[in-house]
Design a protein around this motif. Structure first.
Motif, PDB file in Angstrom:
ATOM      1  N   TYR A 160      12.420  18.555  19.498  1.00 21.07           N
ATOM      2  CA  TYR A 160      12.703  17.128  19.331  1.00 21.07           C
ATOM      3  C   TYR A 160      11.387  16.377  19.160  1.00 21.07           C
ATOM      4  O   TYR A 160      10.461  16.549  19.953  1.00 21.07           O
ATOM      5  N   ILE A 161      11.329  15.526  18.150  1.00 20.10           N
ATOM      6  CA  ILE A 161      10.148  14.705  17.918  1.00 20.10           C
ATOM      7  C   ILE A 161      10.579  13.246  17.776  1.00 20.10           C
ATOM      8  O   ILE A 161      11.389  12.909  16.910  1.00 20.10           O
ATOM      9  N   PHE A 162      10.052  12.396  18.644  1.00 24.30           N
ATOM     10  CA  PHE A 162      10.234  10.955  18.494  1.00 24.30           C
ATOM     11  C   PHE A 162       9.022  10.410  17.743  1.00 24.30           C
ATOM     12  O   PHE A 162       7.877  10.705  18.092  1.00 24.30           O
ATOM     13  N   TRP A 163       9.284   9.609  16.701  1.00 23.89           N
ATOM     14  CA  TRP A 163       8.174   9.045  15.936  1.00 23.89           C
ATOM     15  C   TRP A 163       8.586   7.697  15.378  1.00 23.89           C
ATOM     16  O   TRP A 163       9.743   7.296  15.491  1.00 23.89           O
ATOM     17  N   PHE A 164       7.654   6.994  14.806  1.00 28.26           N
ATOM     18  CA  PHE A 164       7.856   5.616  14.391  1.00 28.26           C
ATOM     19  C   PHE A 164       8.630   5.520  13.080  1.00 28.26           C
ATOM     20  O   PHE A 164       8.484   6.354  12.195  1.00 28.26           O
ATOM     21  N   ALA A 165       9.429   4.462  12.970  1.00 24.49           N
ATOM     22  CA  ALA A 165      10.174   4.181  11.745  1.00 24.49           C
ATOM     23  C   ALA A 165       9.909   2.729  11.355  1.00 24.49           C
ATOM     24  O   ALA A 165      10.313   1.812  12.061  1.00 24.49           O
ATOM     25  N   GLY A 166       9.209   2.534  10.254  1.00 24.75           N
ATOM     26  CA  GLY A 166       8.947   1.173   9.796  1.00 24.75           C
ATOM     27  C   GLY A 166       7.749   0.531  10.462  1.00 24.75           C
ATOM     28  O   GLY A 166       6.856   1.202  10.980  1.00 24.75           O
ATOM     29  N   GLU A 167       7.742  -0.790  10.485  1.00 22.01           N
ATOM     30  CA  GLU A 167       6.595  -1.576  10.920  1.00 22.01           C
ATOM     31  C   GLU A 167       6.294  -1.378  12.404  1.00 22.01           C
ATOM     32  O   GLU A 167       7.193  -1.330  13.240  1.00 22.01           O
ATOM     33  N   ARG A 168       5.014  -1.278  12.714  1.00 24.29           N
ATOM     34  CA  ARG A 168       4.575  -1.179  14.105  1.00 24.29           C
ATOM     35  C   ARG A 168       4.410  -2.573  14.699  1.00 24.29           C
ATOM     36  O   ARG A 168       4.189  -3.556  13.996  1.00 24.29           O
ATOM     37  N   ILE A 169       4.466  -2.634  16.020  1.00 20.89           N
ATOM     38  CA  ILE A 169       4.308  -3.913  16.715  1.00 20.89           C
ATOM     39  C   ILE A 169       2.968  -4.556  16.389  1.00 20.89           C
ATOM     40  O   ILE A 169       2.869  -5.768  16.173  1.00 20.89           O
ATOM     41  N   TYR A 191      -0.918   6.072  11.024  1.00 20.72           N
ATOM     42  CA  TYR A 191      -0.113   7.249  10.708  1.00 20.72           C
ATOM     43  C   TYR A 191       1.113   6.872   9.880  1.00 20.72           C
ATOM     44  O   TYR A 191       1.739   5.838  10.127  1.00 20.72           O
ATOM     45  N   PRO A 192       1.474   7.697   8.903  1.00 21.42           N
ATOM     46  CA  PRO A 192       2.729   7.449   8.179  1.00 21.42           C
ATOM     47  C   PRO A 192       3.914   7.517   9.139  1.00 21.42           C
ATOM     48  O   PRO A 192       3.817   8.104  10.217  1.00 21.42           O
ATOM     49  N   ASP A 193       5.031   6.927   8.732  1.00 26.22           N
ATOM     50  CA  ASP A 193       6.179   6.955   9.630  1.00 26.22           C
ATOM     51  C   ASP A 193       6.959   8.264   9.469  1.00 26.22           C
ATOM     52  O   ASP A 193       6.498   9.211   8.826  1.00 26.22           O
ATOM     53  N   TYR A 194       8.141   8.302  10.036  1.00 27.39           N
ATOM     54  CA  TYR A 194       8.883   9.552  10.201  1.00 27.39           C
ATOM     55  C   TYR A 194       9.196  10.272   8.902  1.00 27.39           C
ATOM     56  O   TYR A 194       9.303  11.499   8.862  1.00 27.39           O
ATOM     57  N   ILE A 195       9.333   9.516   7.800  1.00 30.97           N
ATOM     58  CA  ILE A 195       9.779  10.134   6.553  1.00 30.97           C
ATOM     59  C   ILE A 195       8.766  11.151   6.041  1.00 30.97           C
ATOM     60  O   ILE A 195       9.128  12.149   5.405  1.00 30.97           O
ATOM     61  N   CYS A 196       7.488  10.914   6.337  1.00 32.33           N
ATOM     62  CA  CYS A 196       6.458  11.870   5.922  1.00 32.33           C
ATOM     63  C   CYS A 196       6.587  13.159   6.725  1.00 32.33           C
ATOM     64  O   CYS A 196       6.518  14.262   6.164  1.00 32.33           O
ATOM     65  N   LEU A 197       6.792  13.049   8.036  1.00 32.97           N
ATOM     66  CA  LEU A 197       6.985  14.241   8.869  1.00 32.97           C
ATOM     67  C   LEU A 197       8.214  15.025   8.417  1.00 32.97           C
ATOM     68  O   LEU A 197       8.202  16.259   8.378  1.00 32.97           O
ATOM     69  N   LEU A 198       9.263  14.297   8.078  1.00 33.78           N
ATOM     70  CA  LEU A 198      10.494  14.953   7.635  1.00 33.78           C
ATOM     71  C   LEU A 198      10.249  15.765   6.360  1.00 33.78           C
ATOM     72  O   LEU A 198      10.743  16.885   6.212  1.00 33.78           O
ATOM     73  N   ASN A 199       9.444  15.214   5.466  1.00 34.59           N
ATOM     74  CA  ASN A 199       9.143  15.921   4.221  1.00 34.59           C
ATOM     75  C   ASN A 199       8.184  17.086   4.435  1.00 34.59           C
ATOM     76  O   ASN A 199       8.276  18.101   3.738  1.00 34.59           O
ATOM     77  N   VAL A 200       7.266  16.946   5.398  1.00 33.90           N
ATOM     78  CA  VAL A 200       6.399  18.083   5.745  1.00 33.90           C
ATOM     79  C   VAL A 200       7.258  19.241   6.257  1.00 33.90           C
ATOM     80  O   VAL A 200       7.077  20.396   5.861  1.00 33.90           O
ATOM     81  N   LEU A 201       8.210  18.928   7.130  1.00 33.84           N
ATOM     82  CA  LEU A 201       9.116  19.955   7.646  1.00 33.84           C
ATOM     83  C   LEU A 201       9.917  20.595   6.520  1.00 33.84           C
ATOM     84  O   LEU A 201      10.100  21.823   6.483  1.00 33.84           O
ATOM     85  N   HIS A 202      10.392  19.791   5.600  1.00 28.77           N
ATOM     86  CA  HIS A 202      11.156  20.318   4.463  1.00 28.77           C
ATOM     87  C   HIS A 202      10.310  21.306   3.662  1.00 28.77           C
ATOM     88  O   HIS A 202      10.777  22.385   3.277  1.00 28.77           O
ATOM     89  N   ASP A 203       9.045  20.950   3.436  1.00 35.54           N
ATOM     90  CA  ASP A 203       8.146  21.847   2.705  1.00 35.54           C
ATOM     91  C   ASP A 203       7.887  23.137   3.482  1.00 35.54           C
ATOM     92  O   ASP A 203       7.541  24.164   2.886  1.00 35.54           O
ATOM     93  N   MET A 204       8.051  23.080   4.810  1.00 35.17           N
ATOM     94  CA  MET A 204       7.881  24.271   5.645  1.00 35.17           C
ATOM     95  C   MET A 204       9.145  25.120   5.700  1.00 35.17           C
ATOM     96  O   MET A 204       9.161  26.184   6.322  1.00 35.17           O
ATOM     97  N   GLY A 205      10.233  24.630   5.105  1.00 37.70           N
ATOM     98  CA  GLY A 205      11.501  25.342   5.165  1.00 37.70           C
ATOM     99  C   GLY A 205      12.317  25.012   6.397  1.00 37.70           C
ATOM    100  O   GLY A 205      13.254  25.738   6.741  1.00 37.70           O
ATOM    101  N   ILE A 206      11.976  23.916   7.083  1.00 29.59           N
ATOM    102  CA  ILE A 206      12.732  23.458   8.253  1.00 29.59           C
ATOM    103  C   ILE A 206      13.502  22.207   7.852  1.00 29.59           C
ATOM    104  O   ILE A 206      12.911  21.181   7.502  1.00 29.59           O
ATOM    105  N   PHE A 207      14.821  22.274   7.896  1.00 29.25           N
ATOM    106  CA  PHE A 207      15.674  21.178   7.438  1.00 29.25           C
ATOM    107  C   PHE A 207      16.230  20.458   8.669  1.00 29.25           C
ATOM    108  O   PHE A 207      17.267  20.826   9.216  1.00 29.25           O
TER     109      PHE A 207
END
Length: 275
Positions: A160-169, A191-207
């Motif tokens: 489980y990874i909690f990360w930021f989505a959208g604008e920071r405070i 740091y980029p928000d969650y969508i970048c991490l999600l795409n890194v995982l996709h490139d790793m073969g983790i959906f």
């Protein structure tokens, strides 16, 4: 298929543009040691967010859990109430001091602390694999793919990874100061928000699965000056911007019983996958 965008390289480029990144990365323990007291004092009103996040985790009483970047134990302690054992990893001695104190206050003994950077942890030597691995707002690494792979290898079952989505405070105060100075507002590199991490995982073969959650954060200060100092310590503003920050907080903070409060609503992402 050939990648059109290499999201891990995009991540590296984004984080390397942060002014203090490599300084912070060299000794994150010292950085968070300096922030620990302020972190605890200003964020004590956010327990409802913690409980909401813990409820989203698939935990059983017999599970072992690894909390990477555990800090003061915001998640470690309530998770320890639900599972067999928790290992908390963090580079900051001061943060782990507060974690141990919070465990004592909760009457819990089923957690251990390891003061190390995630980069320096040796899996299967420093500890065995855990059923569940958690990283909550702690993906502050130069190489996201490396960090994600290590989190994945540390888990027997769920990550489980909690990360930021959208604008920071902090972007709101940065925009305010730019307007007061009469200069163009340019978003500070972070740091980029969650969508970048999600795409890194996709490139790793983790959906992975994604759930967007909304949290209301309450920050408590003893004075407006303390709020300004907190912004400096956390590198939200520079020291020569204090006069602007004081005006910003004077308009924003609500006073109650001698304390000053700020409420902010933000969106976070919970990225998760089962092995």
């Amino acid at each position: 298929m050939r990648r059109i965008i290499d999201y891990n390289e995009l991540w590296k480029l984004s984080v390397s543009r942060r002014p203090s990144f490599f300084e912070d990365e060299a000794d994150p323990g010292s950085v968070w040691d300096m922030r620990a007291d302020n972190y605890v004092e200003s964020g004590e009103g956010n327990y409802s967010n913690t409980l909401k996040e813990v409820e989203l985790l698939n935990l059983s009483s017999g599970d072992t859990v690894l909390d990477v970047g555990a800090g003061t134990g915001r998640l470690t302690v309530p998770i320890a109430e639900k599972v067999s054992f928790v290992t908390a990893v963090d580079p900051s001695a001061r943060m782990l001091y507060y974690l141990r104190q919070n465990m004592i206050k909760a009457g819990l003994k089923n957690a251990r602390c390891i003061q190390k950077r995630w980069e320096d942890v040796c899996l299967k030597r420093d500890f065995d694999l855990h059923d569940v691995v958690i990283s909550a707002y702690s993906m502050g690494y130069y190489d996201a793919e490396w960090a994600l792979d290590k989190l994945n290898r540390a888990s027997r079952r769920d990550v489980y990874i909690f990360w930021f989505a959208g604008e920071r405070i902090k972007e709101k105060i940065r925009a305010y100061i730019a307007e007061e100075k009469g200069v163009r507002y340019i978003r500070s590199p972070h740091y980029p928000d969650y969508i970048c991490l999600l795409n890194v995982l996709h490139d790793m073969g983790i959906f992975a699965d994604v759930k967007i959650i909304e949290n209301e954060w309450v920050y408590k200060y003893n004075s407006i000056e303390e709020a300004v100092s907190s912004a400096v310590v956390n590198k939200v503003i520079s020291g020569d911007e204090k006069v602007y920050a004081k005006k910003y907080y004077s308009d924003l903070l609500e006073e109650s019983s001698g304390s000053y409060y700020m409420k902010e609503t933000t969106k976070q992402a919970l990225i998760s996958w089962r092995k």
